[in-house]
Design a protein around this motif. Structure first.
Motif, PDB file in Angstrom:
ATOM      1  N   HIS B 295       0.884  -1.566   0.548  1.00 45.25           N
ATOM      2  CA  HIS B 295      -0.035   0.168  -0.020  1.00 45.25           C
ATOM      3  C   HIS B 295       0.765   1.040   0.138  1.00 45.25           C
ATOM      4  O   HIS B 295       0.388   2.278   0.582  1.00 45.25           O
ATOM      5  CB  HIS B 295      -1.172   0.111   0.945  1.00 45.25           C
ATOM      6  N   ASP B 312      -5.905  -0.029   5.152  1.00 43.12           N
ATOM      7  CA  ASP B 312      -6.978   0.690   4.307  1.00 43.12           C
ATOM      8  C   ASP B 312      -6.462   2.024   3.781  1.00 43.12           C
ATOM      9  O   ASP B 312      -7.194   3.764   3.723  1.00 43.12           O
ATOM     10  CB  ASP B 312      -8.113   1.348   5.788  1.00 43.12           C
ATOM     11  N   LEU B 313      -4.929   2.708   3.872  1.00 43.18           N
ATOM     12  CA  LEU B 313      -4.158   3.177   3.933  1.00 43.18           C
ATOM     13  C   LEU B 313      -3.149   3.442   3.097  1.00 43.18           C
ATOM     14  O   LEU B 313      -1.895   2.689   2.471  1.00 43.18           O
ATOM     15  CB  LEU B 313      -3.203   4.172   5.270  1.00 43.18           C
ATOM     16  N   GLU B 314      -3.355   3.961   1.375  1.00 45.17           N
ATOM     17  CA  GLU B 314      -2.744   4.556   0.468  1.00 45.17           C
ATOM     18  C   GLU B 314      -1.202   5.672   0.441  1.00 45.17           C
ATOM     19  O   GLU B 314      -2.315   6.480   0.709  1.00 45.17           O
ATOM     20  CB  GLU B 314      -3.213   4.410  -1.202  1.00 45.17           C
ATOM     21  N   LEU B 315      -0.331   5.685   0.887  1.00 48.85           N
ATOM     22  CA  LEU B 315       0.688   6.458   0.613  1.00 48.85           C
ATOM     23  C   LEU B 315       1.331   5.938  -0.757  1.00 48.85           C
ATOM     24  O   LEU B 315       1.710   5.479  -1.507  1.00 48.85           O
ATOM     25  CB  LEU B 315       1.940   5.741   2.514  1.00 48.85           C
ATOM     26  N   ASN B 329      -2.800   4.750  10.500  1.00 47.23           N
ATOM     27  CA  ASN B 329      -3.859   5.335  10.958  1.00 47.23           C
ATOM     28  C   ASN B 329      -4.410   7.098  12.076  1.00 47.23           C
ATOM     29  O   ASN B 329      -4.973   7.599  11.186  1.00 47.23           O
ATOM     30  CB  ASN B 329      -5.161   4.611  11.140  1.00 47.23           C
TER      31      ASN B 329
END
Lengths: 473, 473
Positions: B295, B312-315, B329
């Motif tokens: 991700h 749940d977190l795209e970097l 988060n």
């Protein structure tokens, strides 16, 4: 009286992750407490202006009404484009819609995703352009350039025109986006202005121009307006003729050809916020060149933009120079300022691997309010659902999930298999699989509800709608 | 047989936001699928090793048991330090605890937050050091330096010693952290090794050294071990004598003074992961020098570390060079690699404005499992609660909130005012304000429950405990 025509069908990705296909830049709060769209609407309101006419796309129609309501405004109309076909058909549809009411109506056509900090100066410039527009000319607004920008088109003033005049000036020609050397020359020459895509004219004058320079588009768009359907106050332009209208800009279709053009110079500040570097610049960097949002902390940084888009998210930058960092609950962008224009590549990369963050915000806006997913497991999902006062979700059922609803703010009227009950804060109800149910907010305050879904399939498409006040069934 | 003694009471902040006071670095997954603590425990297991003795702090005791269970291990003991007083008292407590069982017990004392990639090479080095330790010497492990590091202490080998030998070598002296010039000299000289803080010795040998060089500490720690209380398998060292033990390192208290020292050279790779720059280096950068987690997406980046700590977190990083970006988060760190050591300043800044992210993770580990807050409103909170198989929360009640529980995975046994019921997936229960209630997981799989709290005060301290299997009431 001037009719503001706000164009907000665009869905650019240059400001990802804040701007996404599902919730583009014009609706985001980029430089203040209101969205760019709200700022544009408010700027063109008050004395001398009637309510705006908005041209937008279907996915954004409820965002438009909601955002206008937030700033205490109501539109005179909302035209829904069946699909985005650039500015030429959009402006024409607005002109034809207005011309049916008043052929002499003055239209101020403006994109809704620009920043113009000085409302008073801008309104004065619009007022100064009115006589020439009333006389039948197409007045375009030319921005005094502050740098040799290669990202914009330019307007070349005619010989003898004054680039800093307080009244419309004669135009020599439109100039395409230049290379760097040419941009430097034009900046030095002093009689070139940036083309901001803002126009003042009468409906009949612009329709006449289309008749001369784009007669096929006029035929198509006229049919689309003629056959438009009205739906909950929205005007849905007819899709079949609309698809025949050429997908092109008003600059290319009309302005670069028309003879009755004038330029109103404007030098009090403008930006199209075409990238994060522009947002940094327009946000007013401090002495060290930094811009920090709430919940963002800069340590030993220079010329850096740090934005946290959530009160739950602390963003810290250390030792950065010329960096842009945008932190959201579901996506974080960190880019060197000089490469900020490559955000599109990032969006493409995310799309390619199916990451929803490429196009969607975690918060999903609906006609009745919004929801967001709080937790997603293999067989369950938790959502926060916010229903606007007086709003109602559709009467619906699901094949694959049951739902627990717990009201945590406000009052809900809940229908389950024909039985209606009122739930206050701290009350709950269970919706068995297959039950026909509806949720409404009969109150005067937003209603907030926690929904816990359980089932083998939790997709949004597992929904059978029986009745819907928003005509979605 | 060797007794691993794992020191894991530390709570460093140099790897914030992944490492926080409430969940420090040794328990985080920094370079692979296991935590540093798990890697340390596993490395010192198998043939030749008995179960580890762990020295830690009270807040971490259940993390220790949980993480050991995850890798199929059980400790021979867990000593709880009443407060962190550096390594000298901690090592002594372990030595005294072991000496009561077997004075000749061989102890391999190791920090639990280091990376040693080659388990086999390390076990071979430990084995090679056994004879000298059994003979009564204190064998310290010396790492072959790979750069002129100024962040570590050094071990100077005696004249004639071999820095690359496969057996313990005589030590000339301990050398404090050097300046840059001195570090260069030592690197070139070739007979200096890094002090890794890893020791092999018998319990009686190290106790004898304390007797000689730190007799007051010996008295205090011996009393603390003598008066220790056993609680659910934990050994709680007595607080009053512990507070009298000097807060100092074993290097300073013992090793720099003892005469019976030897150095076991080790050259097969080691890092103390003392900062994000070290994590970048140890994570195996690709050809462009980048390290990207799942991700995380790097576009036109060089020598950059991009870590997303959540599915749940795209970097996304664009055009970055020598940058560290860690996205969680609730907190995001973006730092230039050369300034990565200044993370402590960030933690101080967040602490100063009361941001919980300075010290706490969003996920809170408890003896029975963990919970996290999914949403927090003025008068409601939504939590995800995960209860381990067989575990039980305390019997409790609240003054200011009522709760809705919805089971979404597994089975819960719920007691409300004396009434016991079993809830399966998709079943719910309401806990009125003031009701005495308990939640248990009687099953063989983790139980996941969504809790919706409503009330005027939602703090964790609104709890009255009547019974608690973890002795917290």
């Amino acid at each position: 009286m001037i009719h503001p025509v706000l164009l907000c069908g665009g869905s650019g990705t240059r400001l990802w992750p804040l701007s996404r296909q599902s919730y583009p830049k014009q609706f985001a709060r980029l430089t203040g407490n209101e969205s760019l769209f709200q700022g544009s609407a408010r700027r063109l309101s008050g004395a001398g202006f009637v309510a705006p006419l908005v041209v937008t796309g279907d996915p954004f129609r409820f965002i438009v009404t909601e955002q206008l309501a937030q700033v205490g405004m109501a539109p005179q109309g909302i035209l829904i484009e069946p699909e985005g076909r650039n500015t030429a058909p959009a402006v024409l549809a607005a002109a034809l819609w207005l011309a049916r009411r008043d052929a002499a109506a003055l239209m101020l056509i403006a994109p809704s995703d620009h920043v113009i900090p000085d409302d008073t100066a801008f309104r004065a410039a619009v007022a100064a352009a009115v006589p020439q527009a009333e006389a039948g000319d197409l007045v375009t607004f030319g921005i005094a350039p502050t740098r040799p920008e290669i990202g914009y088109g330019y307007l070349e003033l005619a010989a003898g025109a004054q680039a800093d005049a307080a009244s419309p000036q004669p135009l020599a020609r439109f100039v395409e986006k230049p290379n760097a050397a040419r941009a430097e020359e034009m900046l030095e020459a002093g009689h070139y202005l940036w083309n901001a895509g803002i126009f003042l004219c009468t409906a009949e004058a612009i329709v006449a121009a289309y008749k001369t320079y784009a007669p096929e588009m006029l035929e198509a768009v006229a049919a689309s307006v003629e056959d438009a359907e009205t739906d909950l106050g929205f005007t849905r332009l007819a899709a079949e003729p609309w698809a025949r209208a050429e997908n092109t800009s008003i600059d290319f279709a009309i302005m670069e050809k028309a003879g009755n053009l004038a330029v109103m110079p404007y030098a009090a500040g403008w930006s199209d916020l075409g990238g994060w570097d522009a947002v940094w610049l327009e946000s007013g960097p401090d002495a060290a060149g930094n811009v920090c949002s709430e919940h963002a902390t800069a340590i030993a940084c220079e010329d850096t933009l740090l934005r946290s888009e959530s009160p739950d998210l602390e963003l810290v930058g250390i030792g950065l120079r010329d960096v842009i960092a945008i932190a959201m609950n579901d996506a974080v962008l960190v880019a060197h300022k000089s490469e900020a224009q490559r955000v599109k590549e990032a969006v493409s990369a995310l799309k390619a691997r199916g990451a929803s963050q490429a196009v969607q915000l975690p918060r999903d806006y609906r006609p009745w309010g919004w929801y967001e997913s709080l937790a997603l497991g293999a067989r369950f999902q938790v959502k926060r659902i916010v229903v606007n006062p007086g709003a109602s979700l559709s009467l619906q059922s699901h094949h694959h999930r049951s739902e627990h609803w717990v009201v945590v703010e406000g009052t809900a009227r809940v229908t389950v298999d024909g039985e209606v009950s009122l739930l206050g804060e701290n009350q709950s109800v269970y919706i068995p699989l297959g039950a026909v149910h509806r949720m409404e907010n009969p109150g005067k305050l937003p209603m907030v509800l926690i929904e816990v879904q359980t089932g083998s399939y939790l997709g949004e498409d597992d929904i059978i709608r029986y009745e819907d006040v928003y005509a979605r069934s």
